[in-house]
Design an enzyme around this catalytic site. Sequence first.
Site, PDB file in Angstrom:
ATOM      1  CB  SER A 131      25.734 -36.031   1.524  1.00 57.35           C
ATOM      2  OG  SER A 131      24.555 -36.672   1.102  1.00 57.35           O
ATOM      3  CG  HIS A 133      28.233 -39.659   1.837  1.00 54.16           C
ATOM      4  ND1 HIS A 133      28.848 -40.653   2.555  1.00 54.16           N
ATOM      5  CD2 HIS A 133      26.929 -39.673   2.228  1.00 54.16           C
ATOM      6  CE1 HIS A 133      27.970 -41.254   3.348  1.00 54.16           C
ATOM      7  NE2 HIS A 133      26.797 -40.670   3.163  1.00 54.16           N
ATOM      8  CG  ASP A 179      23.385 -40.291   1.740  1.00 55.90           C
ATOM      9  OD1 ASP A 179      23.926 -41.058   2.541  1.00 55.90           O
ATOM     10  OD2 ASP A 179      23.566 -39.059   1.730  1.00 55.90           O
ATOM     11  CG  MET A 198      18.143 -43.210   1.455  1.00 55.57           C
ATOM     12  SD  MET A 198      17.311 -41.742   2.065  1.00 55.57           S
ATOM     13  CE  MET A 198      18.705 -40.814   2.692  1.00 55.57           C
ATOM     14  CG  HIS A 205      25.378 -44.196   3.907  1.00 57.09           C
ATOM     15  ND1 HIS A 205      24.926 -43.114   4.636  1.00 57.09           N
ATOM     16  CD2 HIS A 205      25.050 -45.295   4.636  1.00 57.09           C
ATOM     17  CE1 HIS A 205      24.354 -43.545   5.754  1.00 57.09           C
ATOM     18  NE2 HIS A 205      24.417 -44.862   5.768  1.00 57.09           N
ATOM     19  CG  MET A 245      21.092 -45.486   4.682  1.00 62.51           C
ATOM     20  SD  MET A 245      20.792 -43.712   4.662  1.00 62.51           S
ATOM     21  CE  MET A 245      21.729 -43.255   3.216  1.00 62.51           C
ATOM     22  CG  MET A 255      24.006 -43.547  10.413  1.00 61.65           C
ATOM     23  SD  MET A 255      24.399 -42.555   8.962  1.00 61.65           S
ATOM     24  CE  MET A 255      23.138 -41.284   9.013  1.00 61.65           C
ATOM     25  N   GLY A 280      18.210 -35.757   4.877  1.00 63.59           N
ATOM     26  CA  GLY A 280      19.221 -34.739   5.110  1.00 63.59           C
ATOM     27  C   GLY A 280      18.643 -33.640   5.991  1.00 63.59           C
ATOM     28  CG  ASP A 314      26.156 -39.439   6.840  1.00 63.63           C
ATOM     29  OD1 ASP A 314      25.804 -38.267   6.589  1.00 63.63           O
ATOM     30  OD2 ASP A 314      25.772 -40.421   6.185  1.00 63.63           O
ATOM     31  N   GLY A 315      25.636 -36.782   9.251  1.00 68.70           N
ATOM     32  CA  GLY A 315      24.342 -36.276   9.709  1.00 68.70           C
ATOM     33  C   GLY A 315      24.483 -35.075  10.620  1.00 68.70           C
TER      34      GLY A 315
HETATM   35  C1  DX5 Z   1      21.115 -39.371   5.994  1.00 69.76           C
HETATM   36  C2  DX5 Z   1      22.282 -39.475   5.056  1.00 69.76           C
HETATM   37  C3  DX5 Z   1      23.237 -38.344   5.130  1.00 69.76           C
HETATM   38  C4  DX5 Z   1      22.647 -37.005   4.742  1.00 69.76           C
HETATM   39  C5  DX5 Z   1      23.382 -35.951   5.509  1.00 69.76           C
HETATM   40  O1  DX5 Z   1      20.423 -40.558   5.979  1.00 69.76           O
HETATM   41  O2  DX5 Z   1      23.028 -40.643   5.327  1.00 69.76           O
HETATM   42  O3  DX5 Z   1      24.398 -38.597   4.350  1.00 69.76           O
HETATM   43  O4  DX5 Z   1      22.756 -36.740   3.367  1.00 69.76           O
HETATM   44  O5  DX5 Z   1      22.743 -34.745   5.331  1.00 69.76           O
HETATM   45  P1  DX5 Z   1      23.025 -33.496   6.283  1.00 69.76           P
HETATM   46  O6  DX5 Z   1      24.511 -33.215   6.189  1.00 69.76           O
HETATM   47  O7  DX5 Z   1      22.187 -32.424   5.698  1.00 69.76           O
HETATM   48  O8  DX5 Z   1      22.638 -33.895   7.673  1.00 69.76           O
HETATM   49 ZN    ZN Z   2      24.996 -40.856   4.290  1.00 67.15          ZN
END
Ligand code: DX5
Ligand code: ZN
Length: 226
Positions: free
Chosen positions: A8, A33, A35, A37, A66, A68, A137, A144, A175-176
Site C-alpha cells: 500500500s 494498492h 488508498d 480517502m 481502494h 474510501m 478490512m 495505516g 487489508d490492515g
Molecule cells: C487503511 C488502508 C490500508 C492501509 C494498510 O485504511 O486501507 O490499505 O494502508 O496499512 P497497514 O498495512 O500499515 O495496516
Molecule cells: Zn486499503
Amino acid sequence: MNHLIAPSLLAADFSKMESQIEIINKSEADWLHLDIMDGVFVPNISFGLPIIKSLRPHIDKPFDVHLMIVEPDKYITDFKNAGADLLNVHYEACTHLHRTIDAIKKEGMQAGVTLNPHTPIFLLEEIIKEVDLVLLMSVNPGFGGQKFIENTFKKLSELRNLIEKKGSRALIQVDGGVTIANAQQLINAGADVLVAGSAVFNAPNPIQAVKELKHFLPEPPLSAIK
Ligand code: DX5
Ligand code: ZN
C-alpha cells in the site's frame, strides 16, 4: 493459486517518490494498492486522481485502487482514465451496489467490494457472483499502521464458504495490520491477496519484506512439532 502481495502506497515516503517507485518495480509485489480517502467516509484524507495518473507510466504492475469515499459512482470513469485496473468500493458507501459493480465492469476494470470490520459476510450473498474480489478490512479504514483485528479470521472462513457455496470466482483480499508474522496464517485461512503498508515501506529493506510476505516458509509438518 499462489497468493499475491499488494504493497500500500499510503505508507511510502512521498518525499522520495523516485526511490519508492523503484522499490515497487524491483520487488516481487504483484499489485500496487492505492488508498483513496475523502475525509468523509473515513476520518482522513490521502491522495487522489492526479497521483494515480502521474504514477501510472512509471509502474508496470496492476493498480488496485481502494476507494474510501462516499458516492464512488461519480468517479468510476475518472479512476479508469487515471489508470486503475481494479476498483474496490465499500459496501457501506454504496446504496445501489449492483449498479456500481456493473458500472466498474463496463469501464473494463475488475470490480471489488470492501467490507468494514463490522459488516457481516452474509450481506454479500446476492452480489458475490458478480464481483472479482472481496476486500476484508482487518482494521477500521482511514489509517495505516493499526493493529490487526483477530475476528477477520472468522470472516475469512465464512467468506471462503460463501464463495464455494455460490460458485463465485472472487479473490479474497485482506487489508490492515498485515505483517510477516500473520501473513502465512491469513493465507492458510483462505486469503488470496495481502495488502501491506507499514510492513513493507517501514521495513529496513522493503524489497526483502515483500519477498518474505511472498515466500514465507511452509508450516512445519505436525511430526516436527514437539
Ligand atoms: C487503511 C488502508 C490500508 C492501509 C494498510 O485504511 O486501507 O490499505 O494502508 O496499512 P497497514 O498495512 O500499515 O495496516
Ligand atoms: Zn486499503
